[in-house]
Structure formats: C-alpha cells, structure tokens
Design a protein around this motif. Structure first.
Motif, PDB file in Angstrom:
ATOM      1  N   TYR A 300       0.848  -1.185   0.000  1.00 12.73           N
ATOM      2  CA  TYR A 300       0.000   0.000   0.000  1.00 12.73           C
ATOM      3  C   TYR A 300       0.890   1.244   0.000  1.00 12.73           C
ATOM      4  O   TYR A 300       2.061   1.196   0.364  1.00 12.73           O
ATOM      5  N   TRP A 301       0.313   2.369  -0.411  1.00 10.59           N
ATOM      6  CA  TRP A 301       1.034   3.642  -0.470  1.00 10.59           C
ATOM      7  C   TRP A 301       0.846   4.372   0.849  1.00 10.59           C
ATOM      8  O   TRP A 301      -0.272   4.628   1.268  1.00 10.59           O
ATOM      9  N   ASN A 302       1.939   4.682   1.527  1.00 14.65           N
ATOM     10  CA  ASN A 302       1.841   5.322   2.851  1.00 14.65           C
ATOM     11  C   ASN A 302       1.918   6.847   2.788  1.00 14.65           C
ATOM     12  O   ASN A 302       2.049   7.505   3.814  1.00 14.65           O
ATOM     13  N   GLY A 303       1.852   7.394   1.583  1.00 17.20           N
ATOM     14  CA  GLY A 303       1.917   8.838   1.416  1.00 17.20           C
ATOM     15  C   GLY A 303       3.209   9.309   0.793  1.00 17.20           C
ATOM     16  O   GLY A 303       3.263  10.361   0.141  1.00 17.20           O
ATOM     17  N   THR A 304       4.266   8.514   0.971  1.00 12.20           N
ATOM     18  CA  THR A 304       5.558   8.876   0.393  1.00 12.20           C
ATOM     19  C   THR A 304       6.198   7.731  -0.394  1.00 12.20           C
ATOM     20  O   THR A 304       7.002   7.968  -1.299  1.00 12.20           O
TER      21      THR A 304
END
Length: 333
Positions: A300-304
């Motif tokens: 998943y993409w954690n924002g960075t």
C-alpha cells in the motif's frame, strides 16, 4: 352483517361491528424466524476492532487494517478497505504478461496506485479477461503436472474497471459443474459490465451464506489428507497456508485481505478458518479466496512510498512474481 333470530320473530337485531383495531392485531403476521442462521447477519455493519487490531486511514475512504493474534496460535492479517462510494478510485486488474513482474514492480509502474495484491492461480487453471480482452479460458481440466481435477474456477472477481464489482459464484466440479460450463459462463459475461474477470476458488461467503465452511470433505481424516496431492482441494484448502482474498460488504466496501503464513509469526489459515474470520470481523455479503501460498503479497502507499506488508516465507530468496495483479488505483482527474 350477522343476524340471529329472537322471541319476536319479526325483529332483526344487528350485532355490533367487530373492533377493527382488534381484528387487525389478530391478523398481524408473526415475526418470521430467519430462514437460515446466516440471514441474521444481514444489515449488520461490522468494523474490525478489539484486541490485536490496528487501523489507519491511508487515503480518503481507504483504511488499512492489521491483526496480530493475542492467543497461542500465531497469526497476522492485513487488509485494505475501500469505500466504493468514493468516485476518485478504480478497481482493476493489471496484466503484466508476457513479462511477469513482482507486485512491487507493478505498484511502482502504476501511477496513482493505492494498494496492490496478488490475484491469480496458474493461468492454465483459470479464466482471465483484462480490459475486455479474454486472455485465458480455463485451458486445463486437470491441474498442471498432476492428475487432480481442476477445482480453481468456481467463482470470479468481476469488475467494470471502475467501482462496479461482483464476486460471482457459479460453482465447481464438487458442486456438479463442468469445466466447459464454467468456460461458457465466464465467456458469456458482457464486456460492458465485465471488463475484468479473474476466476478463483473457493467462494467463502455467498450472499452471507458461509459456503467456504463446506468446500472441503471433512469426513476425511488428517491421515488421509496427508496422502493427497498438494493440489487436491482437500489438501490445498484444509491445510493452513498464507491466504489472499477479496470481499464485498452490504454497505458498499471492497476489501483486499491477506493472511501471513509458513513463518514463526503466523501459521496461516485454512479456507474454513478464513471464512469464519471474515464473518466475525468484517461480515461481508460476499467473499472469495484468491491464490495464496508463496504468492501472497500486498503493498500500500503510505503517502511517500509503497510499503510491503508481509514477508511470509523467509526461506524464499525472492518473492514470487505473478502474471496478473489486483490493485486499487486513484484515478487522477
């Protein structure tokens, strides 16, 4: 009007009209017991919580859950929950053949990816349609390299490549369906609403019915199961393994879930255990087991940056690559 005679035969006495309210109460139907035990789950919205659970929002309408068992049986579970009412997302299959790629590669090469999970069994055992183009139509009636009848296509993830998703339960050989019937059925699904199709098994929950509880033959003893080919459904699905699955809730949420396994921190689950886990913690209307074992992977993409949540098989020197990967994608407008 009801009449009766009296001493004065020329007189007719009108009886009072019945109390209409009382009559209505007497005719009020009694509350029906649920036709099946699982019918009691209809209308119940369940959000994972309690001992062992963590949750965090990773994007608008997207929640990431983790579960670590607190009992003696080691278990780790990871899930991404998408609210399908959020119009900025699409749910689609990514097809990477002929160059097979790791899910992490697929993630990195897909702009706007929010989460990705492995999806498919070996392509010779399943049906695959990607963006309206049929790639495989259950080529084999037996599983590669074995004499085991192909049981891996009793249901399918079906999507219009946006947010209209169906987990379509057709049936398999242990339900009286033939491979040819499966081929004909999936091929007949209209492209307008079925741009992406990938078949799998077993179906775990069908309209709240926990069909995954009885996918295997539980009259077999453990000793008998140990003698079976590892691809036999009674070995493959009765034993604890890493698992991947998808689900749809009654209130419009799509869930991608994986279970770690074959490690000191998580033993994995059987299909029956996974069915019960879903019912208890998510109560989905539909749930379908996807390919698991060494293929089980989620990012998943954690924002960075992308985060790989599981490393279930430390004995492997590399992650298994997969020809088709299921992902959630933000559609940038």
């Amino acid at each position: 009007m009801i009449v009766c005679g009296c001493a004065d035969r020329g007189a007719i006495i009108a009886l009072p009209a019945p109390d209409q309210k009382q009559e209505q109460e007497q005719q009020e139907p009694q509350e029906q017991e649920p036709a099946h035990e699982w019918d009691a789950n209809r209308g119940k919205i369940v959000t994972p919580s309690g001992a062992g659970w963590t949750s965090k929002t990773i994007d608008d309408g997207v929640t990431y859950y983790t579960y670590t068992s607190t009992g003696s049986t080691k278990l780790r579970v990871y899930a991404v929950d998408l609210d399908l009412s959020k119009t900025q997302y699409d749910v689609k299959l990514v097809y990477t053949r002929p160059d097979r790629k790791y899910p992490s590669q697929v993630f990195a090469e897909t702009p706007g990816a929010v989460a990705v999970m492995n999806a498919n069994y070996e392509v010779t055992s399943i049906y695959i349609r990607v963006d309206g183009s049929e790639q495989y139509c259950i080529p084999n009636t037996i599983i590669n390299g074995t004499s085991v009848p192909n049981w891996k296509s009793e249901a399918a993830f079906v999507s219009d490549r946006h947010r209209n998703i169906k987990l379509d339960y057709f049936g398999s050989i242990n339900k009286g369906k033939t491979i040819q019937q499966q081929r004909d059925y999936y091929s007949s699904l209209p492209n307008s609403t079925s741009r992406d199709i990938i078949s799998s098994a077993p179906m775990l929950i069908d309209d709240f019915e926990p069909v995954g509880l009885d996918f295997c033959d539980y009259t077999l003893t453990d000793a008998q199961v140990k003698k079976l080919d590892s691809e036999d459904l009674n070995s493959h699905q009765r034993n604890r393994n890493p698992r991947s699955a998808v689900a749809l809730t009654e209130n419009g949420h799509f869930i991608m879930l994986i279970v770690d396994g074959r490690s000191t921190t998580s033993v994995g689950m059987s299909a029956r255990e996974l069915t019960n886990f879903f019912v208890k913690y998510f109560n989905p209307q539909y749930a379908l087991n996807m390919d698991g074992g060494g293929s089980t992977t989620m990012l998943y993409w954690n924002g960075t940056e992308p985060v790989m949540v599981n490393r279930h098989d430390p004995a492997r020197k590399s992650r298994r690559n997969n020809g088709t990967n299921m992902g959630l994608y933000i559609q940038r407008k």
